[in-house]
Design a protein around this motif. Structure first.
Motif, mmCIF file in Angstrom:
data_model
loop_
_atom_site.group_PDB
_atom_site.id
_atom_site.type_symbol
_atom_site.label_atom_id
_atom_site.label_comp_id
_atom_site.label_asym_id
_atom_site.label_seq_id
_atom_site.Cartn_x
_atom_site.Cartn_y
_atom_site.Cartn_z
ATOM 1 N N SER A 129 -53.312 -35.178 -26.684
ATOM 2 C CA SER A 129 -52.592 -34.272 -27.588
ATOM 3 C C SER A 129 -51.632 -33.381 -26.812
ATOM 4 O O SER A 129 -50.484 -33.196 -27.198
ATOM 5 N N GLU A 201 -50.670 -31.545 -33.861
ATOM 6 C CA GLU A 201 -50.644 -32.759 -33.041
ATOM 7 C C GLU A 201 -50.679 -32.443 -31.549
ATOM 8 O O GLU A 201 -51.139 -33.253 -30.752
ATOM 9 N N HIS A 205 -54.779 -29.876 -30.914
ATOM 10 C CA HIS A 205 -55.500 -31.134 -30.683
ATOM 11 C C HIS A 205 -56.572 -31.412 -31.742
ATOM 12 O O HIS A 205 -57.677 -31.848 -31.437
#
Lengths: 314, 146
Positions: A129, A201, A205
Motif C-alpha cells: 500500500s 489505498e 492501507h
C-alpha cells in the motif's frame, strides 16, 4: 551425447538459472542515496503528524503494554501463517531505531520494502500500500518522527518457518505483487475523492486487513475490500465495499462517524484491531475522514468473501 | 506425542461442554449491551446531524449507561464463559478486576457527562469521550464478529 557432457550442460544451465534468480531477487530501491540531501529540504512536522496518523504507524510500532502512542520502540508480535513477525523500533534512536536514516532511506523502506543495507522487508510491513505514498509525505513523516523521543533497545528478530525465512526470496514475491506505480490524480473526480483514494489505498492501507489473501500472503485482487479472515485471531474482518453485505446501508456520515468515535450506525462500538485504527483516524482532520468515506462509497460493490474451508491453511 | 495432545484436547473440550452454562445470564448481559448500543446510537445521530439535539434523549442515554455500568460486573459469573453465542473472550475472566475497573470508569464518565451537559455545545464536547470506554473494552474483551 556422453554422460559427462550432458552433466556439464546441465550444470551450466543450473548456473545460468541461479544467476538469473539472483538478479531477479535483487533488492531494488527506488531512490538513490547519492542525492539524499535534496530530499531533506522543507519537511514539516505538523503535516508529518497527519501522515503518521493516516498511516497508523503507532498501531504496530508503539511499544506494547504502555500508553504512550509516540514511544515507537517496536516489539509487537504479528502472528501469520508464515510465522511470527517482530515489529522494529522506528524511534529516532541512532543505533536501535532509525535515527541514522535519511529521508531516502524511509522512502525506500516504505515504497519499495528495501532497507538501507539493501535487504528486503517482509510485506507484514504494508509497502504494497505504501508504494502509493508521495515522497513529500515521506519527508514530512520523517521530520515528525525526528521530533519524538529516542527509545533504546532493538526489537527481536522474526520467527518464521522455512522457506519464508529466506529474505532474498521476497524479490520474487515483489515481482508478482508490487507494481511500484504511484496513484495518478483522476481529474474527473472531486478533490475529496482523490484524497480519499490516497488515504485508503496508500497511507491507510485498509485493504491489507479488509481483503482475503492468497496462499502466498498477497491480497486477492478481485476480492479487495470485500472482507476476509482475521489473521490475528477469531472472527472475520468486515466487507467495506458499498455492497448490501458491506457498507451499502451506510451513509458517508456514518463512515466518518465510525472513524471519529468508533460507533456504527446501530450504536455498537467497534473493537478488535479496529479500535486501534480509530485511535489513529480520530486524530485526522474531519475533511480526511469525509474523504475516506466518499472514496469507500465509490468502490465497486463486492459481496462479502465467503469463509475459507477449514484446513486450507488460512 | 501428537496423539496424546489430541486426546487431551478432546478431553478438555468435552469436560468444558459438560459444565452447565448459565445461559440466562449471557442473555441478560447481551440485552444490557444492546440497550447501551441503542442509547449510543440515538446520540450518535445527533453528533452526525441526522437528528436534532434533544437534551432529554441525551440524559436518558447517559442514565442507561450508568445503570448498565453498575449491573454488568455481576453478569460474568464463572459458568457463563461459553454458549448462547457469547462474544465475551476468555480474557474477561483472566483479568476480571480490570473489566470491573473499566465498567466503573465508564459509569463515572457517564455521571460526569450527565452533570456537564446542558446544551448542544457541551454535549458535543463531553459526550464523545465516553465512546472511548466502549471501544477500549471491546478491543480487549470481545471477539470479532463471525
Amino acid at each position: 551425447m556422453p554422460v559427462r557432457s550432458t552433466l556439464l550442460v546441465l550444470a551450466a544451465l543450473a548456473a545460468v538459472a541461479a544467476c538469473a534468480l539472483w538478479q531477479l531477487t535483487e533488492p531494488r530501491a527506488a531512490f538513490s542515496r547519492d542525492q539524499w540531501q535534496s530530499y531533506e529540504q522543507g519537511g514539516d512536522a505538523a503535516r508529518g503528524r497527519i501522515v503518521f496518523e493516516a498511516g497508523g504507524c503507532a498501531s504496530c510500532h508503539a511499544t506494547p503494554g504502555q500508553p504512550d502512542r509516540l514511544k515507537l520502540g517496536g516489539g509487537l508480535q504479528l502472528k501469520s501463517p508464515f510465522g511470527s513477525f517482530t515489529v522494529p523500533n522506528i524511534s529516532p534512536h541512532p543505533d536501535d531505531g532509525i535515527g541514522a536514516w535519511k529521508v531516502v532511506d524511509l522512502a525506500n523502506a516504505m515504497l519499495t520494502g528495501v532497507s538501507p543495507s539493501r535487504t528486503h522487508y517482509y510485506p507484514a510491513f504494508p509497502y504494497t500500500s505504501f508504494q502509493r505514498v508521495k515522497i513529500e509525505d515521506v519527508r514530512d513523516l520523517m521530520t515528525f518522527l525526528r521530533t519524538l523521543a529516542p527509545v533504546s533497545g532493538k526489537a527481536g528478530d522474526h520467527d518464521l518457518s522455512f522457506p519464508f525465512n529466506i529474505r532474498r526470496g521476497l524479490g520474487l514475491w515483489k515481482l508478482l505483487f508490487l507494481d511500484g506505480k504511484p496513484l495518478k490524480a483522476d481529474p474527473a473526480k472531486t478533490l475529496q475523492w482523490n484524497r480519499g483514494r490516497y488515504l485508503v489505498e496508500g497511507l491507510g492501507h485498509c485493504a491489507e486487513c479488509h481483503s482475503p489473501r492468497n496462499i502466498l500472503g498477497a491480497v486477492v485482487a478481485d476480492r479487495r475490500f470485500a472482507g476476509g479472515p482475521n489473521l490475528e485471531g477469531k472472527g472475520r474482518v468486515p466487507n467495506i465495499t458499498p455492497d448490501a453485505s458491506g457498507l451499502g446501508p451506510w451513509s458517508q456520515k456514518d463512515i466518518a462517524e465510525l472513524l471519529t468515535s468508533g460507533l456504527t450506525p446501530d450504536g455498537d462500538s467497534v473493537g478488535g484491531a479496529m479500535a486501534e485504527v480509530i485511535r489513529n483516524t480520530a486524530e485526522l482532520p474531519p475533511s480526511d475522514r469525509e474523504a475516506i468515506a466518499e472514496y469507500l462509497k465509490s468502490l465497486p460493490p463486492r459481496q462479502t468473501s465467503p469463509p475459507e474451508k477449514k484446513g486450507s491453511g488460512g | 506425542m501428537i496423539r496424546s495432545i489430541i486426546v487431551a484436547a478432546a478431553l478438555a473440550v468435552s469436560v468444558q461442554a459438560a459444565v452447565p452454562q448459565n445461559l440466562d445470564v449471557i442473555k441478560e448481559r447481551k440485552q444490557t449491551m444492546k440497550d447501551n448500543g441503542a442509547a449510543a446510537g440515538a446520540t450518535a445521530k445527533m453528533l452526525k446531524g441526522d437528528a436534532p439535539f434533544d437534551l432529554a434523549t441525551v440524559q436518558k442515554s447517559l442514565n442507561t449507561f450508568i445503570s448498565a455500568s453498575k449491573k454488568m460486573p455481576s453478569l460474568f459469573p464463572d459458568d457463563s464463559k461459553t454458549g448462547g453465542d457469547t462474544r465475551a473472550l476468555p480474557a474477561v475472566w483472566a483479568d476480571k478486576a480490570d473489566v470491573d475497573a473499566r465498567f466503573a470508569k465508564f459509569g463515572q464518565d457517564a455521571t460526569d457527562a450527565l452533570a456537564a451537559i446542558k446544551d448542544e455545545a457541551s454535549f458535543k464536547a463531553s459526550f464523545p469521550p465516553i465512546f472511548k470506554d466502549c471501544g477500549g473494552c471491546h478491543e480487549k474483551y470481545r471477539a470479532a464478529q463471525n
